[in-house]
Design a protein around this motif. Sequence first.
Motif, PDB file in Angstrom:
ATOM      1  N   GLU A   1       4.581   9.472  -2.706  1.00 32.93           N
ATOM      2  CA  GLU A   1       3.385   8.224  -2.838  1.00 32.93           C
ATOM      3  C   GLU A   1       3.794   7.288  -1.628  1.00 32.93           C
ATOM      4  O   GLU A   1       4.596   7.272  -1.128  1.00 32.93           O
ATOM      5  N   SER A   2       2.632   6.656  -1.565  1.00 32.00           N
ATOM      6  CA  SER A   2       2.685   5.567  -0.397  1.00 32.00           C
ATOM      7  C   SER A   2       1.610   4.681  -0.554  1.00 32.00           C
ATOM      8  O   SER A   2       0.858   4.970  -1.269  1.00 32.00           O
ATOM      9  N   GLY A   3       1.812   3.496   0.311  1.00 31.30           N
ATOM     10  CA  GLY A   3       0.808   2.480   0.226  1.00 31.30           C
ATOM     11  C   GLY A   3       0.642   1.275  -0.895  1.00 31.30           C
ATOM     12  O   GLY A   3       0.013   0.272  -0.944  1.00 31.30           O
ATOM     13  N   GLY A   4       2.060   1.295  -1.650  1.00 35.33           N
ATOM     14  CA  GLY A   4       2.227  -0.026  -2.194  1.00 35.33           C
ATOM     15  C   GLY A   4       2.633  -1.050  -1.339  1.00 35.33           C
ATOM     16  O   GLY A   4       2.913  -0.989  -0.165  1.00 35.33           O
ATOM     17  N   GLY A   5       2.883  -2.248  -1.934  1.00 39.62           N
ATOM     18  CA  GLY A   5       3.174  -3.489  -1.068  1.00 39.62           C
ATOM     19  C   GLY A   5       2.824  -4.751  -1.788  1.00 39.62           C
ATOM     20  O   GLY A   5       2.567  -4.868  -3.030  1.00 39.62           O
ATOM     21  N   LEU A   6       2.820  -5.634  -1.175  1.00 41.64           N
ATOM     22  CA  LEU A   6       2.486  -7.172  -1.707  1.00 41.64           C
ATOM     23  C   LEU A   6       1.130  -7.484  -0.999  1.00 41.64           C
ATOM     24  O   LEU A   6       0.708  -7.453  -0.115  1.00 41.64           O
TER      25      LEU A   6
END
Length: 115
Positions: free
Chosen positions: A6-11
């Motif tokens: 997975e990728s793309g998470g964040g604040l």
Amino acid sequence: QVQLVESGGGLVQAGGSLRLSCAASGSISTINVMAWYRQAPGKQRDLVATIIRGETTNYADSVKGRFTISRDNAKNTVDLQMSSLKPEDTTDYYCNFRTDVRTYWGQGTQVTVSS
């Protein structure tokens, strides 16, 4: 061995957008259902959205109209476009692939929405 990455998470600030992506590495048979779940610490893992091979989608009531799930069958990837994010969307998100014989989970990606 198949792994989901997975990728793309964040604040992001409330009202903003994020796009999560999940890709399968390794050889995997036909993926019937791709899905995103989310789970807060100490709570059960809840379904966010699903998309079956024929492109039919389903969403949790809490995200309808704000999140969009899409898939690329040729690339074995699934995305979750999240818009109008709210602080209550803050948690860990997990992708899920289901074939005829197995279910696979990603390692999780964290999404934090600040108010």
